[in-house]
Design an enzyme around this catalytic site. Structure first.
Site, PDB file in Angstrom:
ATOM      1  CB  SER A 257      -7.515 -34.852   9.491  1.00 32.98           C
ATOM      2  OG  SER A 257      -8.209 -34.663   8.227  1.00 32.98           O
ATOM      3  CE  LYS A 258      -4.025 -29.155  13.466  1.00 33.48           C
ATOM      4  NZ  LYS A 258      -2.756 -28.400  13.480  1.00 33.48           N
ATOM      5  NE  ARG A 259      -9.806 -35.206   4.759  1.00 27.34           N
ATOM      6  CZ  ARG A 259      -9.229 -35.959   5.386  1.00 27.34           C
ATOM      7  NH1 ARG A 259      -7.909 -36.041   5.734  1.00 27.34           N
ATOM      8  NH2 ARG A 259      -9.757 -37.361   5.263  1.00 27.34           N
TER       9      ARG A 259
END
Length: 493
Positions: A257-259
């Protein structure tokens, strides 16, 4: 199994695969990996790779997202073989397939309201049971159904879940079986009250129309597959082969994910990653060519691709591995191929102009040949090119601390270097090295004690191409001026 499968597909049905993204965001690296495996399979086994935009979610689908999907696939070089299919344009066929199910008695109209369904869910929860629709509308007699429809009463269409189990031989996971009683909430909806199809209905209808013979997608779709198989069978359509690819996780083992950083293909394009490196990296996320092979061209990937080597385990997205892979591809491609990609970046950084690149093309090609072997990204190439294109350079603090630690000794080495180089008749590597090694001997030191302070003076860095290549690229006048400036800096600091 794969070769038997391919032979049976090619003899009975054409090999046709599709990539079917929803235009509700950017092209995610997971989607790009799925597209790549579909494309590789089609190219390896003489099939066709098709693109379908699943734009039935009108509220979230955007033209910008559709464009991003096109641009991402085109940047990667994954060209589709036929006109793009837009799912939203096929509503009439979707509804016709639902009508076919109703006529065959494998589906029925359900008039239950949201409040009634919520009451059923609460009752199941109170009994600590999983909710399953109780089929109350399936018992309504046909005449009453027709009257309620004619009166404009809203309804959905539900698929009548048969007894038994649903099984398929997955190309990646082997035999998978679902008891039908455990599939979703029982009789699942295929058509909403507004007449639009549910995802599984639209997908099956489109795959039948597109004559898809192999559905290859992420294994997050495994739970959709039994529903889709039941719909194929109810519509009397031949089943495709299914292949469910492992998910992609970050270094922490959690779903990417974006994290974890950049997850859009377009972001990596702008971070200086080459498309062939991204393809190579993505190919290894869930597939192995064997024999410890890692670095491959696209042509080699097609040649080596074998679906039996697809992995069941989740793949790990390691950005450091991606940068390493990119460095390998940078070193493999010719400077003439690299220059058109790098020139706009050099211009954007204010280091040169496109006109200057064209005017001094031979010099820029020579520079890229030196720089590309030590770079991991195109941004690295631009950064390393800076000392050769700017009049003034900055000294990296770590380079100063390491190579100019003793200011007096560094200045002595640079003064001797400057005098020696200024006396050379030929500005070429061989006489340079001979003269500077003789200088080191006279000073009672090693070549490294001469070369490293000079490297910082010329480039501002501790790492560069060979020092004599640097001198040649900079030229006599600029090289001597850099050493003069370094001596001024050392005297002042």
């Amino acid at each position: 199994m794969v070769y038997t499968l391919v032979n049976s597909m090619s003899s009975a049905r054409p090999i046709r695969l599709r990539f079917a993204p929803s235009p509700t965001g950017y092209l995610h690296v997971g989607g790009a990996r799925t597209a790549l495996f579909n494309w590789l399979f089609a190219k390896k086994y003489g099939g066709q790779f098709l693109l379908r935009i699943e734009d039935t979610d009108k509220a979230r689908s955007t033209e910008a997202s559709t464009t991003a999907i096109y641009e991402g696939l085109e940047w990667l070089g994954l060209q589709w073989d036929e006109d793009v299919v837009y799912q939203g344009a096929n509503l009439d066929r979707h509804q016709a397939h639902v009508a076919q199910l109703l006529k065959a008695g494998t589906a029925y109209r359900c008039f239950c309201t949201a409040a009634e369904l919520e009451a059923q869910r609460k009752e199941a929860h109170a009994l600590k049971e999983a909710f399953r629709y109780d089929r109350r509308c399936d018992s309504i007699d046909p005449a009453t159904v027709e009257k309620r429809v004619a009166a404009g009463e809203p309804f959905v269409v539900r698929f009548r879940m048969p007894e038994g189990t649903t099984t398929w031989d997955d190309l990646v996971h082997g035999t998978i079986t679902f008891p039908n009683k455990d599939i979703g909430e029982g009789d699942f909806i295929v058509l909403r009250t507004d007449g639009t199809p549910i995802y599984n209905m639209a997908v099956v209808s489109d795959d039948i129309a597109m004559e898809i013979s192999l559905v290859m997608r992420g294994d997050d779709h495994i739970s959709n597959t039994p529903k889709q198989i039941l719909l194929y069978e109810a519509l009397g359509a031949p089943l495709p082969i299914f292949a469910h690819l492992p998910m992609i996780h970050g270094m922490d083992g959690k779903k990417l994910s974006k994290r974890h950083g950049a997850t859009a293909v377009g972001e990596y394009q702008h971070l200086g990653i080459l498309p062939q490196a991204m393809l190579n990296f993505l190919a290894l996320l869930g597939w192995s060519p064997g024999n410890d092979i890692e670095v491959m061209t696209l042509e080699q990937m097609i040649e080596l691709f074998d679906a039996s080597h697809l992995s069941k385990k989740a793949a790990i997205f390691d950005t450091q591995k991606l940068e390493w892979m990119n460095g390998q591809h940078l070193s493999l491609i010719g400077a003439d191929v690299l220059l058109p990609r790098v020139a706009p970046l050099l211009a954007d950084a204010g280091l040169t102009t496109l006109q200057d690149v064209e005017h001094r093309k031979a010099w820029f090609l020579s520079l890229l040949e030196l720089l590309k072997v030590r770079a991991r990204t195109l941004d690295d190439v631009v950064r390393q090119a800076s000392p050769y294109l700017r009049d003034d350079i900055e000294y990296d603090p770590d380079a100063v601390a390491k190579q100019w630690k003793d200011r007096s000794l560094s200045a002595d080495a640079l003064r001797g270097t400057r005098e020696t180089l200024a006396q050379l008749e030929r500005w070429e590597p061989e006489p340079m090295e001979e003269a500077l090694r003789a200088l080191a001997e006279r000073m009672g030191t090693t070549g490294g004690k001469i070369f490293q302070p000079m490297r910082v003076a010329l480039t501002g860095l501790t790492v560069s191409p060979g020092i004599f290549d640097v001198l040649v690229m900079l030229g006599r006048e600029r090289s001597l001026a850099r050493i003069d400036r370094a001596l001024e800096w050392l005297a002042a600091n």
